[in-house]
Enzyme design. Structure first.
Site, short mmCIF file in Angstrom:
data_model
loop_
_atom_site.label_atom_id
_atom_site.label_comp_id
_atom_site.label_asym_id
_atom_site.label_seq_id
_atom_site.Cartn_x
_atom_site.Cartn_y
_atom_site.Cartn_z
N HIS A 56 54.61 49.13 -34.29
CA HIS A 56 55.89 49.70 -33.84
C HIS A 56 56.07 51.09 -34.44
CE1 HIS A 56 57.10 47.92 -37.69
NE2 HIS A 56 58.29 48.49 -37.63
N HIS A 58 58.25 52.72 -36.44
CA HIS A 58 58.88 53.13 -37.70
C HIS A 58 57.92 53.94 -38.59
CE1 HIS A 58 62.21 49.84 -37.39
NE2 HIS A 58 62.59 50.99 -36.84
N ASP A 60 57.30 53.99 -41.69
CA ASP A 60 56.48 53.31 -42.69
C ASP A 60 55.35 52.49 -42.05
OD1 ASP A 60 58.53 51.51 -41.79
OD2 ASP A 60 58.11 50.21 -43.50
N HIS A 61 55.13 52.73 -40.75
CA HIS A 61 54.01 52.10 -40.04
C HIS A 61 53.14 53.14 -39.31
CE1 HIS A 61 55.67 47.99 -40.63
NE2 HIS A 61 56.73 48.74 -40.88
N HIS A 114 62.94 43.59 -33.53
CA HIS A 114 63.03 44.55 -34.64
C HIS A 114 63.13 45.97 -34.05
CE1 HIS A 114 62.30 46.28 -38.60
NE2 HIS A 114 61.26 46.93 -38.15
N ASP A 133 56.59 44.08 -38.47
CA ASP A 133 57.88 43.67 -39.05
C ASP A 133 58.59 42.64 -38.20
OD1 ASP A 133 57.38 45.52 -41.04
OD2 ASP A 133 58.99 46.89 -40.48
N HIS A 171 54.91 43.71 -44.96
CA HIS A 171 55.67 43.91 -46.20
C HIS A 171 55.52 42.72 -47.14
CE1 HIS A 171 57.96 47.54 -45.04
NE2 HIS A 171 57.91 47.04 -43.81
FE FE Z 1 58.31 48.28 -42.07
ZN ZN Z 2 59.88 48.45 -39.10
#
Ligand code: FE
Ligand code: ZN
Length: 255
Positions: A56, A58, A60-61, A114, A133, A171
């Site tokens: 996805h 985001h 942090d990905h 998400h 996530d 995570h």
């Molecule tokens: Fe994340």
């Molecule tokens: Zn995420």
């Protein structure tokens, strides 16, 4: 031959995965949040990154996408419906597609909730699920862009995969997820057992991810919204699973 999977802990609690298909030598990076730790790990293993697999959009990905692509020339694979938000995407995949890493196939599962474009990669022959996530160990992602209904459907699809599937989520949230899970499902003995196992691992600084899907079915309240014992613990016996899921998700948001 099964995939060789390495887990790289980055940022506070993210996991990036390096996935090598041994026959071809192809190496995928799942959700590179960052650059240096990923390139360093690949180098020390002597692996050449050929693909980035995003679940996805985001940051942090996908934060490492462009720089890793620039350095390695790898191809970036991600959810087609979210192409505008995946930096550098060139291979667009969507539900029902098969992505082939060298000699091994991943089924692409569309699992919105998400985010509205979230996907998961399921390498059936290696019993490996990369679910970003959407599903966490003893938890699930926050429902940011989709509906509760969508998220429950997405989790229900993941739940139906073989119980030996390893859940490579993005995570290390397991310990705090368990604290919450115990609050809604206090009589679940499997959950109490998992709580002490996880505490031992974390005290030693070891990861609690991946877990097996079969273990998750017994302890993860977000996969159990249609189970009588959890419904009773919540005072919602016989309620619609989406309503139960919504209750649990909302409680977690403010826990
Ligand atoms: Fe994340
Ligand atoms: Zn995420």
């Amino acid at each position: 031959m099964t995939l060789d999977i390495r887990q790289i802990p980055v940022l506070n609690d993210n996991y990036v995965y390096l996935v090598r298909e041994p026959k071809s030598g192809c190496v995928g990076v799942v959700d590179p949040a960052v650059v240096a730790p990923v390139l360093d790990e690949a180098k020390s293993l002597g692996w050449t990154i050929t693909h980035i697999l995003n679940t996805h959009h985001h940051g942090d990905h996908t934060g490492g996408n462009l720089e890793i692509k620039e350095v390695t020339g790898c191809a970036i694979v991600g959810p087609g419906p979210d192409r505008d938000r995946i930096p550098g995407i060139e291979v667009e995949v969507t539900d029902g597609d098969t992505f082939t890493l060298g000699d091994e196939d991943a089924s692409v599962l569309f699992v919105p909730g998400h985010t509205r474009g979230h996907i998961a990669y399921w390498f059936a022959d290696s019993d490996a699920l990369f679910c970003g996530d959407t599903l966490f160990s003893v938890g699930c992602g926050r429902v940011f862009e989709g509906t509760m209904d969508q998220m429950w459907s997405s989790l229900s699809r993941l739940r139906a995969l073989p119980s030996e599937t390893r859940v490579y989520c993005a995570h290390e949230y397991t310990q705090s997820n368990i604290q919450f899970a115990v609050s809604v499902d206090p009589n679940n003995l499997a959950l109490r057992t998992r709580e002490s196992d996880v505490k031992i691992k974390r005290d030693r600084g070891e990861p609690t991810v991946p877990s097996r899907l079969g273990e998750e079915l017994a302890v993860n309240p977000f996969l159990r919204a249609d189970q009588r014992d959890l419904q009773e613990a919540l005072g919602m016996a016989g309620a619609d699973p989406v309503a139960v899921f919504t209750e649990v998700r909302q409680r977690k948001d403010t826990f």
